[in-house]
Design a protein around this motif. Structure first.
Motif, PDB file in Angstrom:
ATOM      1  N   LYS A 207      45.535 -63.314  -7.359  1.00 26.58           N
ATOM      2  CA  LYS A 207      44.105 -63.454  -7.671  1.00 26.58           C
ATOM      3  C   LYS A 207      43.870 -63.451  -9.173  1.00 26.58           C
ATOM      4  CE  LYS A 207      39.567 -61.481  -6.578  1.00 26.58           C
ATOM      5  NZ  LYS A 207      39.083 -61.537  -7.963  1.00 26.58           N
ATOM      6  N   GLU A 208      43.269 -64.502  -9.656  1.00 27.38           N
ATOM      7  CA  GLU A 208      42.989 -64.631 -11.079  1.00 27.38           C
ATOM      8  C   GLU A 208      41.589 -64.121 -11.390  1.00 27.38           C
ATOM      9  OE1 GLU A 208      43.447 -67.991 -14.626  1.00 27.38           O
ATOM     10  OE2 GLU A 208      43.650 -68.546 -12.520  1.00 27.38           O
ATOM     11  N   ASP A 209      41.438 -63.515 -12.581  1.00 28.86           N
ATOM     12  CA  ASP A 209      40.109 -63.095 -13.027  1.00 28.86           C
ATOM     13  C   ASP A 209      39.167 -64.288 -13.103  1.00 28.86           C
ATOM     14  OD1 ASP A 209      40.825 -60.478 -13.268  1.00 28.86           O
ATOM     15  OD2 ASP A 209      40.754 -60.391 -15.451  1.00 28.86           O
ATOM     16  N   ASP A 210      37.867 -63.998 -13.051  1.00 33.08           N
ATOM     17  CA  ASP A 210      36.871 -65.055 -13.215  1.00 33.08           C
ATOM     18  C   ASP A 210      36.987 -65.685 -14.601  1.00 33.08           C
ATOM     19  OD1 ASP A 210      35.831 -64.472 -10.700  1.00 33.08           O
ATOM     20  OD2 ASP A 210      34.375 -63.025 -11.504  1.00 33.08           O
ATOM     21  N   LEU A 211      36.638 -66.968 -14.693  1.00 32.87           N
ATOM     22  CA  LEU A 211      36.586 -67.638 -15.993  1.00 32.87           C
ATOM     23  C   LEU A 211      35.318 -67.188 -16.707  1.00 32.87           C
ATOM     24  CD1 LEU A 211      37.744 -71.268 -15.107  1.00 32.87           C
ATOM     25  CD2 LEU A 211      39.112 -69.244 -15.682  1.00 32.87           C
ATOM     26  N   THR A 212      35.479 -66.734 -17.943  1.00 32.14           N
ATOM     27  CA  THR A 212      34.380 -66.138 -18.703  1.00 32.14           C
ATOM     28  C   THR A 212      34.469 -66.582 -20.163  1.00 32.14           C
ATOM     29  OG1 THR A 212      35.663 -64.189 -19.348  1.00 32.14           O
ATOM     30  CG2 THR A 212      34.510 -64.081 -17.222  1.00 32.14           C
ATOM     31  N   PRO A 213      33.553 -66.122 -21.009  1.00 29.42           N
ATOM     32  CA  PRO A 213      33.642 -66.454 -22.442  1.00 29.42           C
ATOM     33  C   PRO A 213      34.898 -65.932 -23.129  1.00 29.42           C
ATOM     34  CG  PRO A 213      31.409 -65.789 -21.894  1.00 29.42           C
ATOM     35  CD  PRO A 213      32.239 -65.514 -20.679  1.00 29.42           C
ATOM     36  N   GLN A 270      24.946 -64.830 -19.877  1.00 33.11           N
ATOM     37  CA  GLN A 270      24.351 -63.666 -19.218  1.00 33.11           C
ATOM     38  C   GLN A 270      25.020 -63.341 -17.888  1.00 33.11           C
ATOM     39  OE1 GLN A 270      21.814 -61.824 -20.567  1.00 33.11           O
ATOM     40  NE2 GLN A 270      21.851 -60.366 -18.854  1.00 33.11           N
ATOM     41  N   SER A 271      25.364 -64.366 -17.112  1.00 39.08           N
ATOM     42  CA  SER A 271      25.940 -64.131 -15.781  1.00 39.08           C
ATOM     43  C   SER A 271      27.337 -63.531 -15.850  1.00 39.08           C
ATOM     44  CB  SER A 271      25.985 -65.440 -14.989  1.00 39.08           C
ATOM     45  OG  SER A 271      26.839 -66.383 -15.618  1.00 39.08           O
ATOM     46  N   SER A 272      28.020 -63.675 -17.004  1.00 43.36           N
ATOM     47  CA  SER A 272      29.390 -63.164 -17.099  1.00 43.36           C
ATOM     48  C   SER A 272      29.438 -61.638 -17.146  1.00 43.36           C
ATOM     49  CB  SER A 272      30.095 -63.736 -18.332  1.00 43.36           C
ATOM     50  OG  SER A 272      29.520 -63.245 -19.533  1.00 43.36           O
ATOM     51  N   SER A 273      28.277 -60.988 -17.308  1.00 46.04           N
ATOM     52  CA  SER A 273      28.257 -59.522 -17.319  1.00 46.04           C
ATOM     53  C   SER A 273      28.653 -58.951 -15.957  1.00 46.04           C
ATOM     54  CB  SER A 273      26.872 -59.005 -17.709  1.00 46.04           C
ATOM     55  OG  SER A 273      25.903 -59.420 -16.767  1.00 46.04           O
ATOM     56  N   LYS A 274      28.590 -59.798 -14.917  1.00 44.85           N
ATOM     57  CA  LYS A 274      28.966 -59.362 -13.576  1.00 44.85           C
ATOM     58  C   LYS A 274      30.336 -59.893 -13.159  1.00 44.85           C
ATOM     59  CE  LYS A 274      24.125 -59.364 -12.050  1.00 44.85           C
ATOM     60  NZ  LYS A 274      23.168 -59.922 -11.054  1.00 44.85           N
ATOM     61  N   ALA A 275      30.988 -60.641 -14.052  1.00 41.44           N
ATOM     62  CA  ALA A 275      32.262 -61.274 -13.704  1.00 41.44           C
ATOM     63  C   ALA A 275      33.389 -60.251 -13.618  1.00 41.44           C
ATOM     64  CB  ALA A 275      32.609 -62.339 -14.741  1.00 41.44           C
ATOM     65  N   LEU A 320      28.430 -54.231 -17.170  1.00 38.87           N
ATOM     66  CA  LEU A 320      27.228 -53.697 -17.820  1.00 38.87           C
ATOM     67  C   LEU A 320      26.118 -53.410 -16.823  1.00 38.87           C
ATOM     68  CD1 LEU A 320      26.897 -55.831 -21.086  1.00 38.87           C
ATOM     69  CD2 LEU A 320      27.502 -53.425 -20.900  1.00 38.87           C
ATOM     70  N   THR A 321      26.063 -54.171 -15.747  1.00 39.63           N
ATOM     71  CA  THR A 321      24.992 -53.998 -14.775  1.00 39.63           C
ATOM     72  C   THR A 321      25.089 -52.673 -14.023  1.00 39.63           C
ATOM     73  OG1 THR A 321      26.343 -55.245 -13.220  1.00 39.63           O
ATOM     74  CG2 THR A 321      24.635 -56.454 -14.392  1.00 39.63           C
ATOM     75  N   GLN A 322      26.253 -52.025 -14.086  1.00 42.23           N
ATOM     76  CA  GLN A 322      26.449 -50.769 -13.375  1.00 42.23           C
ATOM     77  C   GLN A 322      26.013 -49.561 -14.199  1.00 42.23           C
ATOM     78  OE1 GLN A 322      30.648 -50.960 -12.772  1.00 42.23           O
ATOM     79  NE2 GLN A 322      30.508 -52.193 -10.915  1.00 42.23           N
TER      80      GLN A 322
END
Length: 459
Positions: A207-213, A270-275, A320-322
């Motif tokens: 399983k690969e991490d999500d693609l992010t900045p 902004q959405s990558s804060s949950k990645a 960050l959302t947590q």
């Protein structure tokens, strides 16, 4: 020219074999920044021959393969083959030379060592940059040893700038007091954490991490151009936070890095804060963390032996959302790290590599490491440097940092302390991460942590 093999060939350690394969070829680059222009002259060859080479027999050895296993073979070293003095355009600004050295380090980190020569190089760059009057880069193959061994080797060849007759000292490694746990509770927790961590580490191969900045997902990332940038923090400031929060310096630094990284990711997308974002943290497995003389490292039963005595753990970067504020983020990071410290997953991961090596080959183990690292988002490594200023042949050393080459990862952070400061070096995939924006987010993370820790003390 080969030397007489009076004692036979020495086997390369398992980690050394994993790190020198077709799938994986890792190196360590240590950059020394000097206060004055480098003018070693004829001393260069003398220092290499009489100070550097005697540090370890590995520096006079090549790697050969015998019946599928790699071994160290002593050879006569041609020093001129290992010394490089690049030429850049003259009379440029320090900022221009910053770019030249950045590009030079990027190229150096992607190049594999040539066959048939000992696995080290020295690069003298005598051009003024924003941080130094001159730089010396030591490049070592990771098969020679880990950061502890190689940094210890370098430090043993340097002197205190104020008084060469005195030994170099290192920061205290005392931890803040923590609550003692019941033995049964601690054991049960360790078992649960081990099962959970080993399972999640095993899944990382698939399983690969999500693609992010901070993660592009590009293949052959270890051969792509990279950008190098550094920043410096006060060690006393970090220790002040450590004492207020009752944790270790490493806990504070890791929390700050994770927090700054999430702030950057959120600012870019902004959405990558949950990645999902995972960091691989390298850990020294020796009993004692402080450097010891090289002679002590080389003893057969040394508690601080030379070699690759480290392992790694996977740490999920909190989202960050947590969390509600900077301190919640730091405490959550510490909680995750504490679980990792009580887990034996890293030990079982090492045993898994040995099984792959035994029933497959060291190439199979290398591919496992390669996929695991590639599927993560970042790598963090740290070493401790001396408290006093060092010098090389009466050339005071203003600063130092290190990087890792050949890692299939587009984002790595290395940490070293020196003269009461903490230096963070960032090696980033070129065009993916904005270095200045990222460093701004890291500075903001520290300031938010400082502010919240001061408010906590005043409550």
């Amino acid at each position: 020219m080969e030397l007489e093999e009076l004692e036979g060939l020495e086997p390369v350690s398992p980690n050394g074999q994993y790190f020198s394969s077709d799938a994986l070829s890792l190196s360590v680059l240590v950059v020394l920044e000097f206060e004055i222009p480098i003018d070693l002259g004829s001393q260069t060859m003398f220092l290499l021959k009489n100070v550097f080479l005697p540090i370890s027999p590995r520096f006079s050895s090549i790697m050969v393969e015998n019946n599928g296993k790699k071994e160290w073979k002593r050879v006569e070293v041609k020093l001129e083959d290992h010394l490089h003095i690049p030429t850049f355009p003259s009379n440029l600004s320090p900022k221009s030379y910053d770019k030249y050295i950045d590009d030079y380090l990027s190229k150096l980190s992607t190049e594999r060592f040539p066959q048939g020569k000992p696995l080290w190089e020295v690069h003298i760059i005598n051009y003024p940059t924003s941080n130094a009057a001159g730089n010396i880069i030591f490049k070592f193959h990771h098969a020679l040893g880990d950061g502890y061994s190689l940094m210890g080797a370098l430090i043993s060849s340097l002197q205190r700038a104020d008084d060469p007759s005195l030994p170099l000292n290192f920061p205290s490694r005392q931890r803040s007091e923590s609550k003692r746990e019941n033995f049964v509770t601690k054991t049960f927790s360790a078992v649960c954490n081990t099962i959970s961590d080993f399972w999640s580490a095993s899944l990382k191969i698939m399983k690969e991490d999500d693609l992010t900045p901070i993660k592009s997902g590009n293949d052959a990332i270890e051969f792509r151009p990279s950008t190098v940038s550094t920043m410096t923090f006060s060690l006393d400031q970090i220790k002040s936070i450590k004492n207020k929060l009752g944790m270790t310096v490493n806990d504070v630094l890791t929390g700050m890095i994770f927090f700054g990284t999430r702030l950057y990711m959120q600012e870019i997308n902004q959405s990558s804060s949950k990645a999902d974002c995972t960091s691989i943290m390298l850990i020294n497995t020796r009993f004692i963390g402080d450097y010891v003389p090289i002679e002590e490292m080389m003893k057969p039963n040394s508690k601080t032996p030379w070699g690759n005595r480290f392992t790694w753990v996977h740490i999920s970067v909190p989202k960050l959302t947590q969390l509600s504020n900077a301190l919640d983020f730091i405490w959550n990071t510490q909680k995750i790290i504490k679980k990792k410290r009580s887990s034996l997953a890293a030990y079982f991961s090492s045993r898994l590599l040995e099984i792959l090596d035994k029933f497959g080959s060291h190439e199979a183990s290398s591919r496992y490491i390669h996929h695991t690292v590639k599927n993560s988002s970042m790598v963090i490594s740290n070493v401790i440097g001396p408290v006093e200023k060092m010098s090389l042949a009466n050339h005071p050393i203003k600063g130092l940092y290190f990087l890792m080459g050949g890692i299939p990862q587009g984002f790595q952070i290395t940490i070293v302390s020196y003269m009461g400061m903490v230096r963070l070096a960032f090696k980033m995939e070129t065009g993916l991460i904005d270095p200045q924006k990222f460093k701004s987010c890291m500075q903001n993370a520290l300031e938010m942590i400082l502010k919240d820790s001061d408010l906590m003390r005043n409550d």
